[in-house]
Write a protein that holds these residues in place. Structure first.
Motif, PDB file in Angstrom:
ATOM      1  N   ILE A  77       0.838  -1.217   0.000  1.00  0.00           N
ATOM      2  CA  ILE A  77       0.000   0.000   0.000  1.00  0.00           C
ATOM      3  C   ILE A  77       0.866   1.258   0.000  1.00  0.00           C
ATOM      4  O   ILE A  77       0.498   2.263  -0.586  1.00  0.00           O
ATOM      5  CB  ILE A  77      -1.070   0.026   1.126  1.00  0.00           C
TER       6      ILE A  77
ATOM      7  N   GLU B 143       2.286   1.458  -3.718  1.00  0.00           N
ATOM      8  CA  GLU B 143       1.314   1.681  -4.794  1.00  0.00           C
ATOM      9  C   GLU B 143       0.434   2.908  -4.570  1.00  0.00           C
ATOM     10  O   GLU B 143      -0.119   3.447  -5.516  1.00  0.00           O
ATOM     11  CB  GLU B 143       0.463   0.421  -4.994  1.00  0.00           C
ATOM     12  N   VAL B 144       0.290   3.328  -3.305  1.00  0.00           N
ATOM     13  CA  VAL B 144      -0.593   4.469  -3.035  1.00  0.00           C
ATOM     14  C   VAL B 144       0.162   5.642  -2.402  1.00  0.00           C
ATOM     15  O   VAL B 144       0.139   6.757  -2.916  1.00  0.00           O
ATOM     16  CB  VAL B 144      -1.770   4.049  -2.107  1.00  0.00           C
TER      17      VAL B 144
ATOM     18  N   ALA C 195       1.991   9.246  -4.109  1.00  0.00           N
ATOM     19  CA  ALA C 195       1.358  10.514  -3.716  1.00  0.00           C
ATOM     20  C   ALA C 195       2.411  11.517  -3.250  1.00  0.00           C
ATOM     21  O   ALA C 195       2.295  12.714  -3.505  1.00  0.00           O
ATOM     22  CB  ALA C 195       0.343  10.267  -2.600  1.00  0.00           C
TER      23      ALA C 195
ATOM     24  N   LEU D 143      -6.368  10.269   0.745  1.00  0.00           N
ATOM     25  CA  LEU D 143      -5.322   9.255   0.648  1.00  0.00           C
ATOM     26  C   LEU D 143      -5.596   8.086   1.603  1.00  0.00           C
ATOM     27  O   LEU D 143      -5.336   6.921   1.268  1.00  0.00           O
ATOM     28  CB  LEU D 143      -3.983   9.922   0.993  1.00  0.00           C
TER      29      LEU D 143
ATOM     30  N   LYS E  58      -7.878   5.768  -0.044  1.00  0.00           N
ATOM     31  CA  LYS E  58      -7.194   4.973  -1.076  1.00  0.00           C
ATOM     32  C   LYS E  58      -6.364   3.843  -0.454  1.00  0.00           C
ATOM     33  O   LYS E  58      -6.303   2.727  -0.977  1.00  0.00           O
ATOM     34  CB  LYS E  58      -6.284   5.870  -1.926  1.00  0.00           C
ATOM     35  N   LEU E  59      -5.702   4.162   0.661  1.00  0.00           N
ATOM     36  CA  LEU E  59      -4.891   3.133   1.353  1.00  0.00           C
ATOM     37  C   LEU E  59      -5.794   1.998   1.831  1.00  0.00           C
ATOM     38  O   LEU E  59      -5.469   0.813   1.676  1.00  0.00           O
ATOM     39  CB  LEU E  59      -4.158   3.738   2.558  1.00  0.00           C
TER      40      LEU E  59
ATOM     41  N   LYS F 122      -7.073  -0.185  -1.031  1.00  0.00           N
ATOM     42  CA  LYS F 122      -6.019  -1.081  -1.531  1.00  0.00           C
ATOM     43  C   LYS F 122      -5.836  -2.242  -0.559  1.00  0.00           C
ATOM     44  O   LYS F 122      -5.684  -3.402  -0.956  1.00  0.00           O
ATOM     45  CB  LYS F 122      -4.706  -0.288  -1.672  1.00  0.00           C
TER      46      LYS F 122
END
Ligand code: FE2
Ligand code: FE2
Length: 189
Positions: free
Chosen positions: A50, A53-54, A58, A135, A138-139, A142
């Protein structure tokens, strides 16, 4: 809960596992030690994914100076992955198993301390509350896609139950955590 707080919760969950591994290793309980190492590896797999990829992408979008710390972070993840792969081909009874676990733990401890002391505060300063919340979503998405427990799975648990889990899981700093921090940090089982 914002993105940085979620990542710190992951770190503290792993710190708890590391503390429990230390005790199992001290008392020469090899079965328990091996189980805890497997859990540490599972947690690291999800957490590194995570972040890579995230979270790290960012940060790359934000500022060039912070990006350098991210590149170092990615290299440190790489070292952890190499050690995890090598551990996978060893048995806990092998001569070098515990030594390799120790090196993995030490490199992870160094990496998370650096993130918490340098990268995360710089990211927070360069970011804003709205972006940190976005964010976080998003984490969590994922993490869920990877089949790992997320905050939403645990947030409705009674505080007493969360506290009991945190105690059993040797989560550092648990006595000063609120309901949300406890829920984000504990493993549900
Ligand atoms: Fe990391
Ligand atoms: Fe991290």
């Amino acid at each position: 809960m914002d993105a940085v707080a979620l990542l710190i919760a992951d770190h503290n969950r792993v710190r708890g596992l590391i503390a429990r591994y230390g005790e199992a290793h001290e008392s020469e309980n090899l079965d328990e030690a091996a189980k805890l190492v497997a859990k540490i590896v599972d947690e690291l797999d999800v957490h590194m994914t995570i972040e890579e990829e995230v979270f790290y992408p960012a940060i790359h979008e934000l500022k060039d100076e912070i990006s350098e710390s991210v590149d170092e972070g990615v290299e440190e993840h790489h070292v952890a992955k190499v050690l995890i792969k090598e551990l996978g081909s060893l048995q806990p009874t092998d001569e070098f198993w515990a030594a390799k676990v120790t090196v993995l733990i030490e490199s992870v401890q160094h990496h998370v301390a650096e993130e918490e002391e340098e990268l995360f505060p710089r990211f927070r300063r360069a970011s804003n509350a709205t972006w940190l919340k976005v964010l976080a979503g998003k984490l969590e998405a994922k993490k869920k896609a990877l089949g790992a427990p997320v905050l939403a799975d645990k947030i409705d648990m009674p505080k007493s139950e969360l506290e009991a889990l945190a105690r059993a899981q040797k989560i550092p700093g648990r006595s000063s955590m609120d309901q949300e921090q406890l829920a984000a940090t504990v493993s549900p089982k």
